[in-house]
Design an enzyme around this catalytic site. Structure first.
Site, PDB file in Angstrom:
ATOM      1  N   CYS A  54      43.315  41.623  44.878  1.00 34.55           N
ATOM      2  CA  CYS A  54      43.683  40.142  44.921  1.00 34.55           C
ATOM      3  C   CYS A  54      44.087  39.582  43.640  1.00 34.55           C
ATOM      4  O   CYS A  54      43.048  39.281  42.884  1.00 34.55           O
ATOM      5  CB  CYS A  54      42.534  39.541  45.716  1.00 34.55           C
ATOM      6  SG  CYS A  54      42.873  37.729  45.829  1.00 34.55           S
ATOM      7  N   CYS A  71      42.712  36.147  43.223  1.00 34.23           N
ATOM      8  CA  CYS A  71      41.402  35.927  42.680  1.00 34.23           C
ATOM      9  C   CYS A  71      40.865  36.199  41.380  1.00 34.23           C
ATOM     10  O   CYS A  71      40.074  35.692  40.808  1.00 34.23           O
ATOM     11  CB  CYS A  71      40.546  36.847  43.718  1.00 34.23           C
ATOM     12  SG  CYS A  71      40.879  36.645  45.584  1.00 34.23           S
ATOM     13  N   ASP A  72      41.734  37.454  40.948  1.00 38.60           N
ATOM     14  CA  ASP A  72      41.125  38.134  39.740  1.00 38.60           C
ATOM     15  C   ASP A  72      41.869  38.054  38.461  1.00 38.60           C
ATOM     16  O   ASP A  72      41.541  38.408  37.365  1.00 38.60           O
ATOM     17  CB  ASP A  72      40.876  39.573  40.200  1.00 38.60           C
ATOM     18  CG  ASP A  72      39.886  39.685  41.301  1.00 38.60           C
ATOM     19  OD1 ASP A  72      39.304  38.629  41.674  1.00 38.60           O
ATOM     20  OD2 ASP A  72      39.874  41.000  41.789  1.00 38.60           O
TER      21      ASP A  72
END
Lengths: 109, 321
Positions: B147, B150-151
């Site tokens: 992701c 997200c990261d």
């Protein structure tokens, strides 16, 4: 359902707030721009209500706590870290289902 | 446990297909129950694959684009407005051998079913494929990610790798170029599967370096990724690549394990439906979205087939009365 009692932590109050809690504290590192964080937030609100007194739920918006993020080596969102007596005892990267979270919590309660 | 009431429709999955089916069946007063899934950081989660994206530029009705998670929250709010019940649980077992159909949630799948339903709409979507290398699962969240949205934030000014050559790999690489100092795009062959517009954008991005005919073969690092080993697929030579983050975007597989041995599948694992319809081999069970679509795989086509499934289920239920 009662309102969830959830701590909001930043770099300024992170350490002192964690130390002040008697119960273990499960800290959710999240951000506005993280999709999976939204699903996890719902689950953690439920846990905050159902496990009130056994575990305290706290939230850290990573945009507002850059030092805490570096100190605890958060590399993924969401990440949950469980603190017991002020010390980190478990780190859970990624969103998880409720059963999995409760299982991990039960090991430390 | 008391016998559960029989629901008219249970929808399994909550991406564009499932939630569109929920909007339509709710408006038809069928009081659908949506089992939206459990939080997860893979594409297999409430809201589906769009929860892992940022700007969606090709969903009609949003001339300036829309954020994927916001779009899905709106789908859900719209379904709930008409009375759809959405539960954040994952279906763990289904029995489609007789009607009413049986659905279990949670880990106890030996006892009584959690829910009974006259009809079921399957919209479980697809989940990210991984490389299948040693220690892959334990390194997720420790430098390995599926992701980027997200990261990516955590790889500011670092060098990272993206594995894959399709639209999603290029989208991730473009997004990550906001943070990382350098992105190696590891492409197995000497061409990209991605659309021309994405290829043009990636090629024009100074931070992205495409490494052709290259496969990632090993993650190196004790508690987090410190570097990786890569293989040149032309001469089979192995070398090190110094990256602290790896993002995998090599495609998806349909999420069909619940239905093995019950619903007919194509050879590639996607659910089989009647031509041009969402009806499966079991009367009263309909499949919509990416779980049955091995060709288009777009949010708008998933939503369209969710609508089809809802209308087919509605008519089928009427015929049963």
């Amino acid at each position: 359902m009662a309102d969830a009692d959830i701590l909001t932590l930043t770099d300024d109050n992170f350490g002192s707030s964690i130390d002040a809690e008697n119960a273990p504290v499960l800290v959710d590192f999240w951000a506005d721009w993280c999709g999976p964080c939204k699903g996890l937030a719902v689950i953690l609100e439920e846990i905050a209500v159902e496990q009130a007194g056994n575990v305290k739920i706290a939230k850290v918006n990573v945009d507002e706590a850059p030092s805490t993020v570096i100190e605890h080596e958060v590399l993924s969102l969401p990440t949950m870290i469980l603190f017991k007596e002020g010390e980190p005892v478990a780190k859970i990267p990624g969103a998880q289902g409720k059963d999995t979270i409760l299982e991990i919590l039960s090991e430390f309660m | 446990m008391a016998e559960s009431p029989v629901r008219d429709v249970i929808i399994i999955g909550s991406g564009p297909a499932g939630l569109t089916a929920a909007i339509y069946t709710a408006r038809a007063s069928l009081e659908p129950l949506v089992l939206e899934g459990e939080p997860s950081s893979t594409s297999d989660q409430p809201g589906g694959q769009l929860m892992l994206t940022t700007d969606v530029e090709n969903y009609p009705g949003f001339p300036e684009g829309v954020m994927g998670p916001e779009l899905m929250m709106n789908f859900k709010a719209q379904a709930e407005r008409f009375g759809a019940e959405v539960q954040t649980v994952k279906a763990s077992k289904v029995d489609l051998s007789e009607r009413p159909f049986k659905v279990w949630v949670g880990r106890d799948t030996d006892g009584e079913p959690t829910y009974l339903a006259k009809s079921i709409i399957v919209s479980t979507g697809a989940q990210s494929l991984m490389l299948g290398l040693d220690r892959e699962v334990e390194l997720i969240g420790h430098g390995l990610s599926t992701c980027a949205t997200c990261d990516g934030f955590f790889f500011r000014d670092q060098e990272i790798a993206v594995v894959g050559g399709g639209d999603s790999a290029l989208e991730e690489a473009m997004f990550l170029s906001r943070f990382a100092s350098k992105i190696y795009l590891l492409v197995r062959r000497d061409e990209l599967r991605a659309s021309q517009i994405m290829q043009d954008r990636a090629m024009a991005n100074d931070k992205i370096e495409i490494m052709w005919n290259t496969s990632l073969v090993e993650y190196v690092g004790d508690t987090k990724i410190e570097k990786v080993k890569i293989k040149n697929n032309l001469d089979e030579s192995i070398s090190d690549l110094d990256v602290t983050g790896v993002f995998i975007a090599i495609g998806h597989k349909p999420s069909t394990s619940l239905f093995e041995g019950q619903l007919d599948m194509k050879e590639n694992g996607y659910l089989k439906t009647q031509p041009g319809r969402t009806a499966t081999n079991i009367e009263g069970v309909f499949a919509s979205g990416d779980v049955q679509d091995d060709y288009y795989r777009q949010a708008i086509t998933a939503a369209g087939s969710g609508c089809q499934a809802a209308l087919e289920a509605e008519r089928w239920l009427e015929e049963q009365e």
